[in-house]
Write an enzyme that holds these catalytic residues in place. Structure first.
Site, PDB file in Angstrom:
ATOM      1  N   SER A  64      39.201  28.734  48.178  1.00 40.66           N
ATOM      2  CA  SER A  64      40.033  29.684  47.391  1.00 40.66           C
ATOM      3  C   SER A  64      40.617  30.802  48.317  1.00 40.66           C
ATOM      4  O   SER A  64      41.693  31.399  47.703  1.00 40.66           O
ATOM      5  CB  SER A  64      39.268  30.117  46.065  1.00 40.66           C
ATOM      6  OG  SER A  64      39.220  29.253  45.251  1.00 40.66           O
ATOM      7  N   LYS A  67      44.255  30.860  48.479  1.00 39.77           N
ATOM      8  CA  LYS A  67      45.137  31.317  47.608  1.00 39.77           C
ATOM      9  C   LYS A  67      45.650  32.837  47.750  1.00 39.77           C
ATOM     10  O   LYS A  67      46.740  33.137  47.507  1.00 39.77           O
ATOM     11  CB  LYS A  67      44.338  31.499  46.282  1.00 39.77           C
ATOM     12  CG  LYS A  67      43.536  30.142  45.528  1.00 39.77           C
ATOM     13  CD  LYS A  67      42.524  30.496  44.321  1.00 39.77           C
ATOM     14  CE  LYS A  67      42.133  29.388  43.779  1.00 39.77           C
ATOM     15  NZ  LYS A  67      40.850  29.639  42.898  1.00 39.77           N
ATOM     16  N   TYR A 190      47.623  21.477  46.557  1.00 42.12           N
ATOM     17  CA  TYR A 190      46.822  22.475  46.360  1.00 42.12           C
ATOM     18  C   TYR A 190      45.272  21.882  46.902  1.00 42.12           C
ATOM     19  O   TYR A 190      44.577  22.799  47.585  1.00 42.12           O
ATOM     20  CB  TYR A 190      46.453  22.474  44.855  1.00 42.12           C
ATOM     21  CG  TYR A 190      45.209  23.258  44.204  1.00 42.12           C
ATOM     22  CD1 TYR A 190      45.381  24.707  44.300  1.00 42.12           C
ATOM     23  CD2 TYR A 190      43.915  22.857  43.822  1.00 42.12           C
ATOM     24  CE1 TYR A 190      44.174  25.538  43.830  1.00 42.12           C
ATOM     25  CE2 TYR A 190      42.994  23.496  43.359  1.00 42.12           C
ATOM     26  CZ  TYR A 190      43.002  24.923  43.517  1.00 42.12           C
ATOM     27  OH  TYR A 190      41.901  25.876  43.380  1.00 42.12           O
ATOM     28  N   TYR A 242      36.534  36.391  40.545  1.00 35.63           N
ATOM     29  CA  TYR A 242      36.685  35.897  39.532  1.00 35.63           C
ATOM     30  C   TYR A 242      35.887  37.101  38.437  1.00 35.63           C
ATOM     31  O   TYR A 242      36.050  38.197  38.541  1.00 35.63           O
ATOM     32  CB  TYR A 242      36.068  34.644  39.438  1.00 35.63           C
ATOM     33  CG  TYR A 242      36.510  33.657  40.606  1.00 35.63           C
ATOM     34  CD1 TYR A 242      37.952  33.350  40.626  1.00 35.63           C
ATOM     35  CD2 TYR A 242      35.617  33.445  41.607  1.00 35.63           C
ATOM     36  CE1 TYR A 242      38.442  32.532  41.833  1.00 35.63           C
ATOM     37  CE2 TYR A 242      35.888  32.635  42.513  1.00 35.63           C
ATOM     38  CZ  TYR A 242      37.238  32.465  42.750  1.00 35.63           C
ATOM     39  OH  TYR A 242      37.836  31.384  43.847  1.00 35.63           O
ATOM     40  N   VAL A 260      34.601  28.716  47.145  1.00 34.00           N
ATOM     41  CA  VAL A 260      33.337  28.023  47.134  1.00 34.00           C
ATOM     42  C   VAL A 260      32.748  27.279  48.476  1.00 34.00           C
ATOM     43  O   VAL A 260      31.670  26.710  48.451  1.00 34.00           O
ATOM     44  CB  VAL A 260      33.457  26.993  46.181  1.00 34.00           C
ATOM     45  CG1 VAL A 260      33.467  27.643  44.768  1.00 34.00           C
ATOM     46  CG2 VAL A 260      34.448  26.006  46.039  1.00 34.00           C
TER      47      VAL A 260
HETATM   48  N1  GLN Z   1      39.168  23.946  45.641  1.00 33.10           N
HETATM   49  C1  GLN Z   1      38.406  24.655  44.687  1.00 33.10           C
HETATM   50  C2  GLN Z   1      38.475  24.149  43.180  1.00 33.10           C
HETATM   51  O1  GLN Z   1      39.635  23.949  42.681  1.00 33.10           O
HETATM   52  C3  GLN Z   1      38.418  25.978  44.879  1.00 33.10           C
HETATM   53  C4  GLN Z   1      37.688  26.960  44.006  1.00 33.10           C
HETATM   54  C5  GLN Z   1      37.037  27.983  44.691  1.00 33.10           C
HETATM   55  O2  GLN Z   1      37.021  28.248  45.980  1.00 33.10           O
HETATM   56  N2  GLN Z   1      36.474  28.981  43.890  1.00 33.10           N
HETATM   57  O3  GLN Z   1      37.724  24.160  42.462  1.00 33.10           O
END
Ligand code: GLN
Length: 306
Positions: A64, A67, A190, A242, A260
């Site tokens: 993430s 992003k 993505y 989050y 993650v």
């Molecule tokens: N690729 C992961 C997902 O879409 C990204 C989530 C994350 O890093 N929090 O679940």
């Protein structure tokens, strides 16, 4: 100036008792194969020096953190128009939550939860078509001055095959007409952006423009406006972790973004960018030791923005 090399050593010592805690992400099977004990931390000052500790050459899946790159590109391309499709409020929900989306008619709360990042990638797809991932990767190459950075095919395939929730999210959003391209095209991009592999050194370098009012300090090139850089930092502070964003602001007090894969990037405005890596996560999906290391860093240096 604080002695950053010594501070990093102290942090590495003080986090040792925490290695028994947390859990590596396994909902993307390829992510569960990493070395759970790995740790690395890099500090990149705005002009000049960098400081590193641990396995800072090790590349991991940025997940993430990607992003931040896609939101930057979309904000640059669309400006305020982007907010018609993705909001800028904290969600208070987990990164992959579906519930709020239905109440709020397919407009994700912010670009850092999965729903919002998927809309952001869709917005980029409308402009860059089949070159969207290439455009994102080139942006990362520009920020790091390193064209060797690539995505990992195994992690990409693993997430593509197990991306049930993300598929649910994009289908739900499309039902509200907030996805304008083919679902598979958007999801391929993505999942590829999430599986880009970088080390802490490269990630710290890549965030420097956010510590510098949107200007890449290496090339002295304005990538976005100062006002856009302010907005991205504000969203990192309020939404970057989050439903643990409040906790991160409370403990660390810096704009930050987690993934993650175990990475966290943080920005100290006008001073530096930091990246820490440790793959065991807390219950909100953020690096447990990474969060602690950054908390120790701002406590020892007084570099929190508050
Ligand atoms: N690729 C992961 C997902 O879409 C990204 C989530 C994350 O890093 N929090 O679940």
């Amino acid at each position: 100036m604080p002695n950053y090399a010594d501070i990093l050593k102290e942090i590495e010592e003080e986090i040792q008792p925490l290695f028994s805690q947390g859990k590596v992400a396994d909902y993307i099977p390829a992510l569960s194969t990493v070395n759970a004990e790995d740790f690395a931390m890099s500090i990149q000052l705005l002009y000049g020096k960098s400081y590193h500790i641990g396995n800072t050459q090790h590349k991991f899946s940025i997940q993430s953190i990607s992003k931040v790159f896609t939101f930057t590109l979309a904000l640059k391309a669309y400006g305020k128009e982007l907010y018609k499709r993705v909001n800028h409020e904290p969600s208070g929900n987990p990164f992959n939550s579906l519930v709020q989306l239905e109440y709020e008619n397919g407009i994700p709360r912010n670009p850092f939860i999965n729903a919002g990042a998927i809309v952001t990638t869709d917005a980029l797809t409308s402009i860059y078509k089949e070159n969207t991932f290439h455009t994102i990767l080139e942006f990362i190459h520009t920020l790091t001055n390193d064209s060797s950075i690539q995505y990992d095919e195994t992690i990409f395939c693993s997430e593509y095959q197990h991306g049930y929730r993300n598929m649910a999210l994009i289908n739900m959003i499309k039902s509200y007409k907030n996805i304008h391209n083919e679902i598979d095209d958007v999801m391929q991009t993505y999942f590829k952006q999430c599986s880009v592999m970088m080390n802490t050194q490269q990630l710290a370098q890549s965030m420097l423009f956010l510590a510098n009012h949107g200007t890449n300090p290496k090339a002295n090139e304005a990538l976005i406006t100062p006002s856009q850089a302010k907005r991205i930092n504000a969203l990192m502070l309020t939404c970057g972790h989050y439903d643990a964003s409040g906790d991160f602001a409370y403990k660390v007090g810096l704009p930050g973004k987690s993934g993650v894969g175990g990475g966290i990037v943080a920005v100290v405005p006008q001073k530096m960018a930091i990246c820490v890596y440790s793959p065991k996560l807390n219950s909100q999906g953020n690096s447990l030791i990474g969060t602690k290391a950054l908390e120790l860093f701002t406590t020892k240096t007084n570099l929190s923005i508050f």
